[in-house]
Write a protein that holds these residues in place. Structure first.
Motif, PDB file in Angstrom:
ATOM      1  N   GLU A 340       0.823  -1.207   0.000  1.00 50.77           N
ATOM      2  CA  GLU A 340       0.000   0.000   0.000  1.00 50.77           C
ATOM      3  C   GLU A 340       0.856   1.256   0.000  1.00 50.77           C
ATOM      4  OE1 GLU A 340      -4.043  -1.844   2.009  1.00 50.77           O
ATOM      5  OE2 GLU A 340      -2.746  -0.566   3.227  1.00 50.77           O
ATOM      6  N   GLU A 341       1.957   1.190   0.712  1.00 47.82           N
ATOM      7  CA  GLU A 341       2.890   2.318   0.712  1.00 47.82           C
ATOM      8  C   GLU A 341       3.389   2.596  -0.691  1.00 47.82           C
ATOM      9  OE1 GLU A 341       5.158   1.555   4.628  1.00 47.82           O
ATOM     10  OE2 GLU A 341       6.562   2.173   3.081  1.00 47.82           O
ATOM     11  N   ARG A 342       3.731   1.512  -1.390  1.00 48.69           N
ATOM     12  CA  ARG A 342       4.245   1.671  -2.752  1.00 48.69           C
ATOM     13  C   ARG A 342       3.170   2.214  -3.678  1.00 48.69           C
ATOM     14  NH1 ARG A 342       7.768  -3.855  -3.219  1.00 48.69           N
ATOM     15  NH2 ARG A 342       9.633  -3.050  -2.210  1.00 48.69           N
ATOM     16  N   GLN A 343       1.934   1.759  -3.473  1.00 48.81           N
ATOM     17  CA  GLN A 343       0.831   2.272  -4.287  1.00 48.81           C
ATOM     18  C   GLN A 343       0.676   3.765  -4.061  1.00 48.81           C
ATOM     19  OE1 GLN A 343      -2.527  -0.095  -3.122  1.00 48.81           O
ATOM     20  NE2 GLN A 343      -1.557  -1.980  -3.835  1.00 48.81           N
ATOM     21  N   MET A 344       0.775   4.143  -2.789  1.00 47.38           N
ATOM     22  CA  MET A 344       0.606   5.551  -2.436  1.00 47.38           C
ATOM     23  C   MET A 344       1.734   6.388  -3.063  1.00 47.38           C
ATOM     24  SD  MET A 344      -0.334   7.258   1.195  1.00 47.38           S
ATOM     25  CE  MET A 344       0.521   6.094   2.169  1.00 47.38           C
ATOM     26  N   ARG A 345       2.926   5.843  -2.985  1.00 51.48           N
ATOM     27  CA  ARG A 345       4.083   6.549  -3.530  1.00 51.48           C
ATOM     28  C   ARG A 345       3.933   6.716  -5.043  1.00 51.48           C
ATOM     29  NH1 ARG A 345       9.352   3.631  -1.834  1.00 51.48           N
ATOM     30  NH2 ARG A 345       8.227   3.793   0.119  1.00 51.48           N
ATOM     31  N   ALA A 346       3.444   5.694  -5.703  1.00 51.39           N
ATOM     32  CA  ALA A 346       3.258   5.751  -7.152  1.00 51.39           C
ATOM     33  C   ALA A 346       2.213   6.795  -7.502  1.00 51.39           C
ATOM     34  CB  ALA A 346       2.851   4.385  -7.681  1.00 51.39           C
ATOM     35  N   ARG A 347       1.163   6.833  -6.684  1.00 47.12           N
ATOM     36  CA  ARG A 347       0.105   7.807  -6.913  1.00 47.12           C
ATOM     37  C   ARG A 347       0.647   9.224  -6.760  1.00 47.12           C
ATOM     38  NH1 ARG A 347      -3.870   6.310  -2.892  1.00 47.12           N
ATOM     39  NH2 ARG A 347      -3.454   4.146  -3.373  1.00 47.12           N
ATOM     40  N   LEU A 348       1.478   9.386  -5.745  1.00 51.30           N
ATOM     41  CA  LEU A 348       2.074  10.696  -5.478  1.00 51.30           C
ATOM     42  C   LEU A 348       2.925  11.141  -6.658  1.00 51.30           C
ATOM     43  CD1 LEU A 348       2.350  12.637  -2.924  1.00 51.30           C
ATOM     44  CD2 LEU A 348       4.589  11.621  -2.654  1.00 51.30           C
ATOM     45  N   LYS A 349       3.726  10.232  -7.161  1.00 51.63           N
ATOM     46  CA  LYS A 349       4.588  10.527  -8.312  1.00 51.63           C
ATOM     47  C   LYS A 349       3.737  10.922  -9.513  1.00 51.63           C
ATOM     48  CE  LYS A 349       9.086   8.909  -7.569  1.00 51.63           C
ATOM     49  NZ  LYS A 349       9.227   7.663  -6.828  1.00 51.63           N
ATOM     50  N   GLU A 350       2.694  10.131  -9.732  1.00 44.75           N
ATOM     51  CA  GLU A 350       1.820  10.357 -10.875  1.00 44.75           C
ATOM     52  C   GLU A 350       1.164  11.724 -10.763  1.00 44.75           C
ATOM     53  OE1 GLU A 350      -2.320   8.520 -11.962  1.00 44.75           O
ATOM     54  OE2 GLU A 350      -0.845   6.924 -11.618  1.00 44.75           O
ATOM     55  N   GLN A 351       0.732  12.020  -9.545  1.00 48.40           N
ATOM     56  CA  GLN A 351       0.059  13.284  -9.302  1.00 48.40           C
ATOM     57  C   GLN A 351       1.009  14.447  -9.569  1.00 48.40           C
ATOM     58  OE1 GLN A 351      -1.445  13.425  -5.333  1.00 48.40           O
ATOM     59  NE2 GLN A 351      -3.372  14.265  -6.004  1.00 48.40           N
ATOM     60  N   GLU A 352       2.245  14.292  -9.121  1.00 48.75           N
ATOM     61  CA  GLU A 352       3.231  15.344  -9.326  1.00 48.75           C
ATOM     62  C   GLU A 352       3.494  15.546 -10.805  1.00 48.75           C
ATOM     63  OE1 GLU A 352       6.756  14.710  -7.092  1.00 48.75           O
ATOM     64  OE2 GLU A 352       5.852  15.567  -5.294  1.00 48.75           O
ATOM     65  N   ALA A 353       3.586  14.444 -11.514  1.00 47.98           N
ATOM     66  CA  ALA A 353       3.898  14.516 -12.933  1.00 47.98           C
ATOM     67  C   ALA A 353       2.752  15.153 -13.701  1.00 47.98           C
ATOM     68  CB  ALA A 353       4.175  13.126 -13.481  1.00 47.98           C
ATOM     69  N   ARG A 354       1.565  14.881 -13.234  1.00 47.46           N
ATOM     70  CA  ARG A 354       0.376  15.291 -13.952  1.00 47.46           C
ATOM     71  C   ARG A 354      -0.061  16.710 -13.607  1.00 47.46           C
ATOM     72  NH1 ARG A 354      -3.430  11.515 -11.876  1.00 47.46           N
ATOM     73  NH2 ARG A 354      -4.278  13.067 -10.512  1.00 47.46           N
ATOM     74  N   GLY A 355       0.341  17.194 -12.430  1.00 46.60           N
ATOM     75  CA  GLY A 355      -0.199  18.459 -11.962  1.00 46.60           C
ATOM     76  C   GLY A 355      -1.598  18.161 -11.480  1.00 46.60           C
ATOM     77  N   HIS A 356      -2.302  19.168 -11.002  1.00 51.76           N
ATOM     78  CA  HIS A 356      -3.626  18.876 -10.492  1.00 51.76           C
ATOM     79  C   HIS A 356      -4.682  19.030 -11.560  1.00 51.76           C
ATOM     80  CE1 HIS A 356      -2.174  18.152  -6.571  1.00 51.76           C
ATOM     81  NE2 HIS A 356      -1.458  19.249  -6.635  1.00 51.76           N
TER      82      HIS A 356
END
Ligand code: GDP
Length: 474
Positions: A340-356
């Motif tokens: 779950e930590e890794r999923q969260m981290r991936a989501r965070l990365k994706e979010q950063e890359a994508r902007g809001h």
């Protein structure tokens, strides 16, 4: 006990506000003096490009590989076949696979699991089935070192070609020894000696010429020289003295994974350490699960996969990625936590890359199947908020769910922006203005603030965004 946000920030030499912000982005509200959960310490540090080591008994996923000499037992070599296109990689792998007893045992049907094992005079050799350096490099880029020996296929009628050279470079970068298979020697124009001469230029020098590379002439088509090649691979492996601890907690890498209609997520892994068994709890990249069954390259269910064994795992909750590390956990709870930590981290990365999210890109996100529109609503009076709420409630929400995550009377503040950034929301301001600070942080965080004076305009915009017809922002 534990480390506070302030201590953590100090240890990393960053302002604590930075740490608090990152925690907030993950939906975690913290003050400087509060103790951070361990998984957050690791997650935030990693997010900042830093490595921390948490020392605790539960920290099973940070096992150090310190096998003592007597724990180490010989293990079979793992081989990848590389070479220029059309030089015969696939044919060679086919010839190798059919050379052993595998074919007769499986009744002529070769089960495809992404790797195969061949029995050579009672010894095992494992072949990764995806030939070519792209797969090899993609795995390496993800930290997966799964190859002990590279078999470089060079067609004797064609000689050294661009991808031959690339393969040499990749093998060298990985520090993996090269055994050269000079292929297609059955062809009339074949000149195996010229291949040897050409390779000298690239530092691949035959042993018989004083170099360190073993060469074998083969014909994949006529199945000639295959036994010789396999024996040479074993000779090369002997030089490497490959060893692993078969009694450790099992770990290794995913070499292939897919979603099977009947069997669910299926991952082929290469065990590098320990012995994997049915019933083991496994984390592979972002997925985890209890091993329901292990399937060997011959398609048989097996009770144990040892170092250098490729095996299919059934029972993971989702499909991992080739190159992901896998590891067995004693506690399912710890496995879930790490996944779950890794999923969260991936989501965070994706979010950063994508902007809001902004209203303008809502449509494309609907098409991608991400159909949540989160809103922070600020208005001059409570009545306006209620009016907006009612209007949104009446909208068709079958495709886009509209969630008002925060609504209050007052101007748009920095706190609103932080909240919107953390929850990927759009801010709707009705008859109010953002503060200067809010404007600035919205720009920095790429949060969309939409200001309206008339209710129906706000409603129209949201409606238009839903169906992808939004007029450009004024
Ligand atoms: P890959 O692109 O490196 O995987 O090459 P393939 O295995 O697909 O082989 C390319 C072509 O070369 C095919 O038409 C094969 O039949 C042929 N080929 C492969 N090995 C031999 C060989 O030993 N002798 C001859 N004559 N042809 C071969």
């Amino acid at each position: 006990e534990g480390v506070t946000v302030g201590e953590f920030a100090e240890a990393l030499g960053v302002p604590s506000s930075d740490v608090i912000k990152r925690l907030f982005m993950l939906g975690q509200a913290f003050t400087v003096t509060q103790t951070m959960p361990e998984e957050m310490v690791e997650l935030i540090a990693d997010d900042m490009g830093r490595k921390v080591r948490i020392v605790s008994p539960e920290e099973e996923y940070a096992i150090v590989y310190n096998d003592s000499e007597e724990d180490l037992k010989p293990r079979p070599p793992v081989v990848t076949v590389m070479g220029h296109v059309d030089h015969g990689k696939t044919s060679l792998l086919d010839a190798i696979r059919s050379s052993g007893v595998a074919l007769s045992e499986a009744g002529g049907i070769t089960q495809h699991i992404g790797a195969s094992v061949v029995n050579v005079q009672g010894r095992q050799v494992t072949f990764i089935d995806t030939p070519g350096h792209e797969a090899f490099t993609a795995m390496r880029a993800r930290g997966a070192e799964v190859t002990d020996v590279v078999v470089l296929v060079v067609a004797a009628d064609d000689g050294v070609m661009p991808q031959t050279v690339e393969a040499i470079n990749h093998a060298e970068a990985a520090g993996v020894p090269i055994v050269v298979a000079v292929n297609k020697i059955d062809k009339p124009g074949a000149n195996p000696d010229r291949v040897r001469q050409e390779l000298v230029e690239y530092g691949v020098i035959p042993e018989e010429w004083g170099g360190s590379n073993m060469f074998v002439n083969v014909s994949a088509k006529k199945k000639e020289g295959i036994d010789d090649l396999l024996e040479t691979i074993l000779l090369q492996a002997d030089v490497l003295e490959l060893k692993a601890n078969p009694d450790a907690i099992a770990s290794g890498f995913v070499i292939e994974a897919n979603l099977d209609r009947g069997r669910g997520p299926v991952a082929t892994v290469l065990v590098q350490r320990g012995t994997l068994k049915p019933g083991d709890v496994v984390v592979a990249g972002q997925s985890y699960g209890r091993v329901r069954a292990l399937v060997d390259p011959r398609g048989n269910h097996t009770k144990a996969a040892k170092p250098s064994d490729p095996v299919e795992i059934l029972g993971l909750g989702s499909v991992p990625t080739a190159g992901d590390e896998f590891r067995v956990f004693e506690e399912e709870r710890d496995a879930r936590k790490l996944a779950e930590e890794r999923q969260m981290r991936a989501r965070l990365k994706e979010q950063e890359a994508r902007g809001h999210v902004s209203l303008d890109d809502l449509f494309s996100r609907i098409e991608e199947g991400m159909a949540d529109l989160n809103l922070v609503v600020k208005a001059d009076v409570q009545g306006s908020i209620e009016a907006l709420r009612d209007a949104f409630a009446k909208m068709d929400q079958s495709e886009v769910r509209i969630n008002i995550i925060h609504a209050a009377v007052g101007g748009v503040t920095e706190t609103d922006v932080t909240l919107a950034a953390a929850s990927d929301a759009i801010i709707i301001g009705f008859n109010v203005r953002p503060t200067a600070g809010a404007r600035k942080s919205a720009e920095r965080e790429k949060v969309d603030i939409r200001l309206y004076r008339v209710i129906y305009q706000a409603i129209e915009d949201i409606n238009a965004a839903r169906v992808g017809m939004l007029a450009p922002e004024i």
